[in-house]
Design a protein around this motif. Sequence first.
Motif, PDB file in Angstrom:
ATOM      1  N   ALA A 126       0.828  -1.206   0.000  1.00  0.00           N
ATOM      2  CA  ALA A 126       0.000   0.000   0.000  1.00  0.00           C
ATOM      3  C   ALA A 126       0.860   1.254   0.000  1.00  0.00           C
ATOM      4  O   ALA A 126       0.523   2.246  -0.645  1.00  0.00           O
ATOM      5  CB  ALA A 126      -0.955  -0.015   1.191  1.00  0.00           C
ATOM      6  N   ARG A 127       1.984   1.229   0.679  1.00  0.00           N
ATOM      7  CA  ARG A 127       2.830   2.435   0.744  1.00  0.00           C
ATOM      8  C   ARG A 127       3.399   2.827  -0.621  1.00  0.00           C
ATOM      9  O   ARG A 127       3.734   3.978  -0.847  1.00  0.00           O
ATOM     10  CB  ARG A 127       3.916   2.276   1.795  1.00  0.00           C
ATOM     11  N   SER A 128       3.503   1.861  -1.562  1.00  0.00           N
ATOM     12  CA  SER A 128       4.002   2.209  -2.895  1.00  0.00           C
ATOM     13  C   SER A 128       2.931   2.932  -3.722  1.00  0.00           C
ATOM     14  O   SER A 128       3.225   3.464  -4.799  1.00  0.00           O
ATOM     15  CB  SER A 128       4.492   0.966  -3.633  1.00  0.00           C
ATOM     16  N   LEU A 129       1.695   2.937  -3.218  1.00  0.00           N
ATOM     17  CA  LEU A 129       0.600   3.639  -3.890  1.00  0.00           C
ATOM     18  C   LEU A 129       0.044   4.733  -2.974  1.00  0.00           C
ATOM     19  O   LEU A 129      -1.148   4.987  -2.931  1.00  0.00           O
ATOM     20  CB  LEU A 129      -0.515   2.645  -4.257  1.00  0.00           C
ATOM     21  N   SER A 130       0.933   5.416  -2.268  1.00  0.00           N
ATOM     22  CA  SER A 130       0.486   6.429  -1.314  1.00  0.00           C
ATOM     23  C   SER A 130       0.212   7.781  -1.964  1.00  0.00           C
ATOM     24  O   SER A 130      -0.530   8.589  -1.430  1.00  0.00           O
ATOM     25  CB  SER A 130       1.502   6.583  -0.180  1.00  0.00           C
ATOM     26  N   GLY A 172       0.960   0.536  -9.790  1.00  0.00           N
ATOM     27  CA  GLY A 172       1.816  -0.623  -9.580  1.00  0.00           C
ATOM     28  C   GLY A 172       2.518  -1.006 -10.867  1.00  0.00           C
ATOM     29  O   GLY A 172       2.493  -0.282 -11.874  1.00  0.00           O
ATOM     30  N   GLU A 173       3.129  -2.165 -10.840  1.00  0.00           N
ATOM     31  CA  GLU A 173       3.867  -2.664 -11.993  1.00  0.00           C
ATOM     32  C   GLU A 173       2.901  -3.022 -13.124  1.00  0.00           C
ATOM     33  O   GLU A 173       1.847  -3.602 -12.908  1.00  0.00           O
ATOM     34  CB  GLU A 173       4.621  -3.919 -11.539  1.00  0.00           C
ATOM     35  N   TRP A 174       3.271  -2.651 -14.373  1.00  0.00           N
ATOM     36  CA  TRP A 174       2.460  -2.995 -15.539  1.00  0.00           C
ATOM     37  C   TRP A 174       2.546  -4.492 -15.789  1.00  0.00           C
ATOM     38  O   TRP A 174       3.607  -5.098 -15.705  1.00  0.00           O
ATOM     39  CB  TRP A 174       2.943  -2.242 -16.783  1.00  0.00           C
ATOM     40  N   ASN A 175       1.425  -5.080 -16.129  1.00  0.00           N
ATOM     41  CA  ASN A 175       1.330  -6.497 -16.436  1.00  0.00           C
ATOM     42  C   ASN A 175       0.880  -6.616 -17.896  1.00  0.00           C
ATOM     43  O   ASN A 175      -0.270  -6.317 -18.219  1.00  0.00           O
ATOM     44  CB  ASN A 175       0.304  -7.130 -15.488  1.00  0.00           C
ATOM     45  N   LYS A 176       1.791  -7.031 -18.773  1.00  0.00           N
ATOM     46  CA  LYS A 176       1.481  -7.109 -20.212  1.00  0.00           C
ATOM     47  C   LYS A 176       0.720  -8.394 -20.534  1.00  0.00           C
ATOM     48  O   LYS A 176       0.974  -9.442 -19.954  1.00  0.00           O
ATOM     49  CB  LYS A 176       2.765  -7.057 -21.031  1.00  0.00           C
ATOM     50  N   LYS A 232      -6.301   8.883  -6.150  1.00  0.00           N
ATOM     51  CA  LYS A 232      -6.287   9.742  -4.965  1.00  0.00           C
ATOM     52  C   LYS A 232      -5.090   9.538  -4.045  1.00  0.00           C
ATOM     53  O   LYS A 232      -4.787  10.401  -3.230  1.00  0.00           O
ATOM     54  CB  LYS A 232      -7.552   9.485  -4.128  1.00  0.00           C
ATOM     55  N   GLY A 233      -4.425   8.412  -4.143  1.00  0.00           N
ATOM     56  CA  GLY A 233      -3.364   8.095  -3.195  1.00  0.00           C
ATOM     57  C   GLY A 233      -3.932   7.463  -1.939  1.00  0.00           C
ATOM     58  O   GLY A 233      -5.129   7.196  -1.838  1.00  0.00           O
ATOM     59  N   ASN A 234      -3.039   7.223  -0.966  1.00  0.00           N
ATOM     60  CA  ASN A 234      -3.435   6.646   0.323  1.00  0.00           C
ATOM     61  C   ASN A 234      -4.252   5.365   0.173  1.00  0.00           C
ATOM     62  O   ASN A 234      -5.330   5.221   0.742  1.00  0.00           O
ATOM     63  CB  ASN A 234      -4.196   7.665   1.176  1.00  0.00           C
ATOM     64  N   VAL A 235      -3.731   4.419  -0.585  1.00  0.00           N
ATOM     65  CA  VAL A 235      -4.417   3.145  -0.807  1.00  0.00           C
ATOM     66  C   VAL A 235      -4.474   2.355   0.493  1.00  0.00           C
ATOM     67  O   VAL A 235      -3.480   2.248   1.215  1.00  0.00           O
ATOM     68  CB  VAL A 235      -3.692   2.332  -1.909  1.00  0.00           C
TER      69      VAL A 235
END
Length: 167
Positions: free
Chosen positions: A54-58, A64-68, A148-151
């Motif tokens: 969650a902190r990586s999407l604050s 997050g990482e793209w998934n092809k 919005k952040g703060n996931v």
Amino acid sequence: MDFKWIVVPLFIFAMPITFANNASIKIEGRVLPAPCTVNGDTVKKTISFNQTEARSLSEAGTGGEWNKFSLELDDCPAYLNYAIATFSGTPDEDDPNMYKNNGDASNVALQLADDTTTYGDGSSMTISIDPVTHKGIFMLSARMYTPKGNVGKGTFNSVVGVNFTYQ
């Protein structure tokens, strides 16, 4: 004599009046082969994301990482040149170009894109059908995204429908 004048008009109004004309309708058409076959893997496509902290999407606007992945059409008839994928799903409340998370993680949505465009509800992507292999391949990527952040922690899942049309 008065009796005849009364009876005759009643019979005239009671008789049905019909007219007939002949007409012919010409109907023409063509029977075409079926459109492309949606590849079996595409029909039940599932994209799995790695765990994301969650902190990586604050911060707002991070993802997050793209998934092809790809959506594939096989056995397209030679007369078809293009395939169009139209995407549908529940838009995210904070960003209508994203898709709503149906899990319990908060402030996170699904972003669906190719190299240049994000595809939200109702948007379309057009590709050329390969004239040699008779295949069409939509190259896409998806990721968790926060407008919005703060996931908040929790589960993530989203559903996107795809309708294929052809030209």
